[in-house]
Design a protein around this motif. Structure first.
Motif, mmCIF file in Angstrom:
data_model
loop_
_atom_site.group_PDB
_atom_site.id
_atom_site.type_symbol
_atom_site.label_atom_id
_atom_site.label_comp_id
_atom_site.label_asym_id
_atom_site.label_seq_id
_atom_site.Cartn_x
_atom_site.Cartn_y
_atom_site.Cartn_z
ATOM 1 N N ALA A 101 -72.848 -23.213 -43.663
ATOM 2 C CA ALA A 101 -73.278 -24.625 -45.313
ATOM 3 C C ALA A 101 -72.145 -24.772 -46.361
ATOM 4 C CB ALA A 101 -74.377 -24.514 -45.362
ATOM 5 N N VAL A 102 -71.513 -23.611 -46.568
ATOM 6 C CA VAL A 102 -71.424 -23.378 -47.940
ATOM 7 C C VAL A 102 -69.617 -23.637 -47.496
ATOM 8 C CG1 VAL A 102 -70.199 -21.793 -49.816
ATOM 9 C CG2 VAL A 102 -72.659 -22.332 -48.909
ATOM 10 N N GLN A 103 -68.393 -24.260 -47.726
ATOM 11 C CA GLN A 103 -67.297 -24.753 -48.113
ATOM 12 C C GLN A 103 -66.655 -23.510 -49.076
ATOM 13 O OE1 GLN A 103 -67.938 -28.654 -47.742
ATOM 14 N NE2 GLN A 103 -66.776 -28.611 -45.398
ATOM 15 N N ASP A 104 -65.967 -22.332 -48.578
ATOM 16 C CA ASP A 104 -65.434 -21.322 -49.421
ATOM 17 C C ASP A 104 -64.139 -21.689 -50.392
ATOM 18 O OD1 ASP A 104 -65.653 -19.507 -50.988
ATOM 19 O OD2 ASP A 104 -64.421 -17.905 -49.550
ATOM 20 N N GLY A 105 -64.737 -21.631 -52.134
ATOM 21 C CA GLY A 105 -63.694 -22.668 -52.368
ATOM 22 C C GLY A 105 -63.807 -24.044 -52.554
ATOM 23 N N VAL A 106 -64.970 -25.310 -51.806
ATOM 24 C CA VAL A 106 -65.081 -26.414 -52.282
ATOM 25 C C VAL A 106 -66.521 -26.233 -53.098
ATOM 26 C CG1 VAL A 106 -65.206 -28.208 -50.390
ATOM 27 C CG2 VAL A 106 -63.948 -26.350 -50.200
ATOM 28 N N SER A 107 -67.015 -26.146 -51.922
ATOM 29 C CA SER A 107 -68.878 -26.201 -52.520
ATOM 30 C C SER A 107 -69.240 -25.175 -53.300
ATOM 31 C CB SER A 107 -69.503 -26.268 -50.812
ATOM 32 O OG SER A 107 -69.399 -25.878 -49.849
ATOM 33 N N GLY A 108 -68.747 -23.958 -52.689
ATOM 34 C CA GLY A 108 -68.996 -22.394 -53.353
ATOM 35 C C GLY A 108 -68.167 -21.801 -53.036
ATOM 36 N N LEU A 109 -68.994 -20.288 -53.189
ATOM 37 C CA LEU A 109 -67.738 -18.872 -52.711
ATOM 38 C C LEU A 109 -68.681 -18.073 -52.112
ATOM 39 C CD1 LEU A 109 -66.082 -18.362 -56.937
ATOM 40 C CD2 LEU A 109 -65.075 -19.874 -54.540
ATOM 41 N N LEU A 110 -67.532 -17.371 -51.661
ATOM 42 C CA LEU A 110 -68.253 -16.501 -50.550
ATOM 43 C C LEU A 110 -67.866 -15.007 -50.194
ATOM 44 C CD1 LEU A 110 -68.891 -19.045 -46.843
ATOM 45 C CD2 LEU A 110 -70.359 -18.177 -48.603
ATOM 46 N N PHE A 111 -68.648 -14.355 -50.592
ATOM 47 C CA PHE A 111 -68.168 -12.900 -50.778
ATOM 48 C C PHE A 111 -68.458 -12.124 -49.584
ATOM 49 C CE2 PHE A 111 -71.753 -13.146 -53.052
ATOM 50 C CZ PHE A 111 -72.690 -12.596 -52.948
ATOM 51 N N ASP A 112 -68.080 -10.762 -49.555
ATOM 52 C CA ASP A 112 -68.087 -10.099 -47.933
ATOM 53 C C ASP A 112 -68.256 -8.354 -48.956
ATOM 54 O OD1 ASP A 112 -67.265 -11.641 -46.156
ATOM 55 O OD2 ASP A 112 -65.051 -11.893 -46.541
ATOM 56 N N GLY A 113 -69.140 -8.103 -48.009
ATOM 57 C CA GLY A 113 -69.125 -6.877 -48.303
ATOM 58 C C GLY A 113 -70.997 -6.567 -49.262
ATOM 59 N N GLU A 114 -70.839 -5.573 -49.771
ATOM 60 C CA GLU A 114 -72.414 -5.211 -50.967
ATOM 61 C C GLU A 114 -72.853 -6.536 -51.269
ATOM 62 O OE1 GLU A 114 -75.197 -3.347 -50.333
ATOM 63 O OE2 GLU A 114 -73.722 -2.680 -48.107
ATOM 64 N N PRO A 115 -73.882 -7.239 -51.898
ATOM 65 C CA PRO A 115 -73.345 -8.071 -52.581
ATOM 66 C C PRO A 115 -73.979 -7.445 -53.942
ATOM 67 C CG PRO A 115 -75.769 -8.697 -51.450
ATOM 68 C CD PRO A 115 -74.445 -7.331 -51.229
ATOM 69 N N GLU A 116 -74.560 -6.878 -54.419
ATOM 70 C CA GLU A 116 -74.492 -6.013 -55.974
ATOM 71 C C GLU A 116 -72.796 -5.991 -56.742
ATOM 72 O OE1 GLU A 116 -75.609 -4.295 -53.040
ATOM 73 O OE2 GLU A 116 -77.967 -4.602 -53.930
ATOM 74 N N ARG A 150 -72.352 -31.391 -53.742
ATOM 75 C CA ARG A 150 -73.166 -32.330 -53.527
ATOM 76 C C ARG A 150 -72.595 -32.959 -52.483
ATOM 77 N NH1 ARG A 150 -72.540 -33.207 -59.081
ATOM 78 N NH2 ARG A 150 -74.586 -32.830 -59.934
ATOM 79 N N GLU A 151 -71.384 -33.402 -52.016
ATOM 80 C CA GLU A 151 -70.384 -33.622 -51.141
ATOM 81 C C GLU A 151 -71.157 -33.134 -49.592
ATOM 82 O OE1 GLU A 151 -68.967 -36.666 -48.772
ATOM 83 O OE2 GLU A 151 -69.037 -36.750 -51.341
ATOM 84 N N ARG A 152 -70.988 -31.792 -50.072
ATOM 85 C CA ARG A 152 -71.362 -30.825 -48.379
ATOM 86 C C ARG A 152 -72.982 -31.226 -48.424
ATOM 87 N NH1 ARG A 152 -70.229 -29.338 -43.929
ATOM 88 N NH2 ARG A 152 -70.775 -27.088 -43.132
ATOM 89 N N ALA A 153 -73.479 -31.353 -49.323
ATOM 90 C CA ALA A 153 -75.195 -31.808 -48.638
ATOM 91 C C ALA A 153 -75.495 -32.887 -47.909
ATOM 92 C CB ALA A 153 -75.945 -31.668 -49.824
ATOM 93 N N LYS A 154 -73.836 -33.744 -47.842
ATOM 94 C CA LYS A 154 -75.043 -34.743 -47.232
ATOM 95 C C LYS A 154 -74.263 -34.774 -45.587
ATOM 96 C CE LYS A 154 -72.755 -37.463 -50.460
ATOM 97 N NZ LYS A 154 -71.695 -38.753 -51.015
ATOM 98 N N ALA A 155 -73.680 -33.319 -44.973
ATOM 99 C CA ALA A 155 -73.940 -32.697 -44.091
ATOM 100 C C ALA A 155 -75.018 -32.595 -43.931
ATOM 101 C CB ALA A 155 -73.099 -31.850 -43.900
ATOM 102 N N TYR A 156 -76.196 -32.114 -44.332
ATOM 103 C CA TYR A 156 -77.543 -31.753 -43.625
ATOM 104 C C TYR A 156 -78.680 -32.720 -44.292
ATOM 105 C CZ TYR A 156 -74.957 -27.606 -43.281
ATOM 106 O OH TYR A 156 -73.747 -26.568 -42.296
ATOM 107 N N ALA A 157 -78.661 -34.174 -44.374
ATOM 108 C CA ALA A 157 -79.047 -35.232 -45.464
ATOM 109 C C ALA A 157 -80.360 -35.250 -43.727
ATOM 110 C CB ALA A 157 -78.939 -36.339 -45.610
ATOM 111 N N MET A 158 -81.673 -35.396 -44.450
ATOM 112 C CA MET A 158 -82.124 -35.859 -43.078
ATOM 113 C C MET A 158 -81.493 -37.108 -41.978
ATOM 114 S SD MET A 158 -86.282 -35.662 -41.745
ATOM 115 C CE MET A 158 -86.189 -35.057 -43.550
ATOM 116 N N GLU A 159 -81.161 -38.260 -42.285
ATOM 117 C CA GLU A 159 -80.559 -39.244 -41.895
ATOM 118 C C GLU A 159 -79.299 -38.634 -40.647
ATOM 119 O OE1 GLU A 159 -80.859 -39.357 -44.891
ATOM 120 O OE2 GLU A 159 -82.659 -39.963 -45.160
ATOM 121 N N THR A 160 -78.607 -37.919 -41.553
ATOM 122 C CA THR A 160 -77.069 -37.480 -40.633
ATOM 123 C C THR A 160 -77.640 -37.033 -39.625
ATOM 124 O OG1 THR A 160 -76.062 -37.732 -42.830
ATOM 125 C CG2 THR A 160 -75.321 -36.315 -41.306
ATOM 126 N N VAL A 161 -78.806 -36.051 -39.926
ATOM 127 C CA VAL A 161 -79.092 -34.767 -39.058
ATOM 128 C C VAL A 161 -79.804 -35.064 -38.051
ATOM 129 C CG1 VAL A 161 -80.490 -32.508 -38.549
ATOM 130 C CG2 VAL A 161 -79.429 -32.601 -40.552
#
Length: 127
Positions: A65-80, A105-116
């Motif tokens: 769901a999260v586009q790294d660097g576009v709608s959020g930031l993803l990380f690997d490894g231990e969350p702490e 906001r843009e990425r969320a549109k892919a998961y909107a009820m109407e879209t799905v």
């Protein structure tokens, strides 16, 4: 997904009932989902729809769901250990926060009820 307030008309007063998530998300600057294993989190989708940048573990539905660097930031490894530097990066970079908010906001549109629903309907038409 984020919903608008509902108005309830009573005998003496009109009361606005605001979904709990709207209150918390409006007071939040970033959503952190540090799961080491995760499906597709509704809280994640609500955060994206609210325009919050997401920091999340690169696992399961979060990585989808999260586009790294576009709608959020993803990380690997231990969350702490991994999430802290990303929180600091967001805190110090207003431009990045703004871009991620718009991307969320843009990425969320892919998961909107109407879209799905339209995508599921299309699958049934093929079968």
């Amino acid at each position: 997904m984020a919903r608008s307030p509902t108005t309830v008309v009573g005998a003496e007063k009109t009361v606005s009932v605001v979904p709990w998530s709207s209150v918390f998300l409006a007071a939040t600057d970033v959503f952190v989902l540090p799961s080491v294993s995760e499906g597709l989190s509704n809280a994640l989708l609500e955060s994206l729809a609210s325009g919050l940048p997401v920091l999340g573990s690169r696992v399961g539905g979060t990585a989808e769901a999260v586009q790294d660097g576009v709608s959020g930031l993803l990380f690997d490894g231990e969350p702490e250990a991994a999430a802290g530097p990303l929180v600091a990066r967001l805190a110090g970079d207003a431009g990045l926060r703004e871009r991620l908010c718009a991307g969320a906001r843009e990425r969320a549109k892919a998961y909107a009820m109407e879209t799905v629903a339209a995508r599921v309907e299309a699958l049934y038409r093929v079968c």
